[in-house]
Design a protein around this motif. Structure first.
Motif, PDB file in Angstrom:
ATOM      1  N   LEU A  17      65.492  41.982  23.664  1.00  0.00           N
ATOM      2  CA  LEU A  17      65.389  41.309  24.757  1.00  0.00           C
ATOM      3  C   LEU A  17      64.905  39.980  24.530  1.00  0.00           C
ATOM      4  N   ALA A  18      63.861  39.781  23.727  1.00  0.00           N
ATOM      5  CA  ALA A  18      63.226  38.666  23.258  1.00  0.00           C
ATOM      6  C   ALA A  18      64.094  37.999  22.264  1.00  0.00           C
ATOM      7  N   LEU A  63      60.739  44.044  33.341  1.00  0.00           N
ATOM      8  CA  LEU A  63      59.990  45.199  32.954  1.00  0.00           C
ATOM      9  C   LEU A  63      60.533  46.075  32.593  1.00  0.00           C
ATOM     10  N   LEU A  64      60.144  46.844  31.423  1.00  0.00           N
ATOM     11  CA  LEU A  64      60.795  48.017  30.877  1.00  0.00           C
ATOM     12  C   LEU A  64      59.793  49.195  30.965  1.00  0.00           C
ATOM     13  N   ALA A  65      60.176  50.109  31.383  1.00  0.00           N
ATOM     14  CA  ALA A  65      59.077  51.418  31.568  1.00  0.00           C
ATOM     15  C   ALA A  65      59.748  52.702  30.867  1.00  0.00           C
ATOM     16  N   GLY A  66      58.892  53.378  30.177  1.00  0.00           N
ATOM     17  CA  GLY A  66      59.840  54.622  29.691  1.00  0.00           C
ATOM     18  C   GLY A  66      58.470  55.458  29.149  1.00  0.00           C
ATOM     19  N   VAL A  67      58.868  56.348  28.296  1.00  0.00           N
ATOM     20  CA  VAL A  67      57.995  57.310  27.744  1.00  0.00           C
ATOM     21  C   VAL A  67      57.814  57.156  26.224  1.00  0.00           C
ATOM     22  N   GLY A  68      56.613  57.169  25.464  1.00  0.00           N
ATOM     23  CA  GLY A  68      56.552  57.126  23.976  1.00  0.00           C
ATOM     24  C   GLY A  68      57.772  57.630  23.365  1.00  0.00           C
ATOM     25  N   GLY A  69      58.206  57.042  22.373  1.00  0.00           N
ATOM     26  CA  GLY A  69      59.523  57.631  21.736  1.00  0.00           C
ATOM     27  C   GLY A  69      60.769  57.136  22.327  1.00  0.00           C
ATOM     28  N   GLN A  70      60.821  56.602  23.511  1.00  0.00           N
ATOM     29  CA  GLN A  70      62.149  56.246  24.141  1.00  0.00           C
ATOM     30  C   GLN A  70      62.667  55.076  23.578  1.00  0.00           C
ATOM     31  N   LEU A 126      61.199  48.676  21.121  1.00  0.00           N
ATOM     32  CA  LEU A 126      62.295  48.017  20.622  1.00  0.00           C
ATOM     33  C   LEU A 126      63.350  47.266  21.467  1.00  0.00           C
ATOM     34  N   ALA A 127      63.304  47.848  22.626  1.00  0.00           N
ATOM     35  CA  ALA A 127      64.331  47.046  23.714  1.00  0.00           C
ATOM     36  C   ALA A 127      63.651  45.762  24.155  1.00  0.00           C
ATOM     37  N   SER A 160      56.824  47.576  28.780  1.00  0.00           N
ATOM     38  CA  SER A 160      57.002  46.408  28.096  1.00  0.00           C
ATOM     39  C   SER A 160      57.300  45.294  29.145  1.00  0.00           C
ATOM     40  N   HIS A 161      56.677  44.060  29.183  1.00  0.00           N
ATOM     41  CA  HIS A 161      56.765  42.978  29.958  1.00  0.00           C
ATOM     42  C   HIS A 161      57.529  41.941  28.983  1.00  0.00           C
ATOM     43  N   VAL A 162      58.593  41.319  29.624  1.00  0.00           N
ATOM     44  CA  VAL A 162      59.507  40.391  28.827  1.00  0.00           C
ATOM     45  C   VAL A 162      59.672  38.933  30.041  1.00  0.00           C
ATOM     46  N   ARG A 163      59.185  37.854  29.583  1.00  0.00           N
ATOM     47  CA  ARG A 163      59.252  36.777  30.411  1.00  0.00           C
ATOM     48  C   ARG A 163      60.033  35.789  29.454  1.00  0.00           C
ATOM     49  N   MET A 164      61.019  35.287  30.455  1.00  0.00           N
ATOM     50  CA  MET A 164      61.774  34.358  29.513  1.00  0.00           C
ATOM     51  C   MET A 164      62.265  33.070  30.421  1.00  0.00           C
TER      52      MET A 164
END
Length: 198
Positions: free
Chosen positions: A21-22, A5-12, A16-17, A49-53
């Protein structure tokens, strides 16, 4: 299965991260799914953003993580780290930038918004659990590269180098070359090299 899980503020650069990763996972032949939950991102709102691999060849049928489902959380801001802690799985790792971006609501509040207080609170909360907290001095690392635009790459590289996620910094370098605009590739590779030297 690796759940990030990636967490941030708009524009950071959170979205893209996740894309990077995907790409790294796809390059290894893994099944991967991503999704974003965006709340007023263009106005400084939160972005998750959620990334499941499927690192063991398993299919990934759903892109979203549930609470206590993230093996790794990468937070781009301490307040966002505190917001998504409930998603961290037992034994999971939370990697967070230590620099704060003051949200609009905090600017209107009488109480100061202090990143160090947030970081200390997260450390206290996770100290009694099997979860790991890794604070990253993002301001110092970005200053060494000369741009805040590499924040997402610094956090990705830090997370991959300090966890047992089966992606390497070389995998990250290849994904950066594939996903990032050519004029920004050099500075992002420099950021990875900087983290690699730590």
């Amino acid at each position: 299965m690796i759940n990030i899980l990636l967490a941030g503020v708009g524009g950071q650069g959170t979205v893209l991260a996740a894309k990077v990763l995907a790409q790294a996972a796809q390059d290894k032949g893994w099944n991967v799914r991503t999704a974003e939950t965006i709340g007023m991102a263009q106005r400084g709102g939160n972005v998750v953003s959620h990334v499941r691999m499927g690192d063991a060849g398993e299919s990934v049928l759903s892109p979203l993580l549930g609470r206590k489902g993230a093996d790794l959380i990468i937070a781009f801001e301490p307040g966002e780290a505190a917001r998504v802690v409930p998603y961290l799985a037992p034994g999971g790792t939370l990697v967070s930038a230590t620099s704060a971006l003051q949200p609009v609501t905090a600017a209107l509040s009488k109480k100061p918004y202090v990143a160090a207080d947030l970081v200390a609170g997260i450390e206290r909360a996770l100290a009694q659990t099997s979860q790991t907290f890794v604070p990253i001095d993002d301001a110092a690392l970005c200053a060494q590269v000369g741009s805040r635009k590499v924040l997402n790459t610094i956090l990705l590289a830090s997370a991959l180098s300090q966890t047992d996620v089966a992606l390497t910094l070389d995998d990250l370098r290849d994904a950066i070359r594939a996903c990032v605009k050519p004029r920004f590739v050099g500075m992002n590779l420099e950021a990875i090299d900087l983290v690699d030297e730590l």
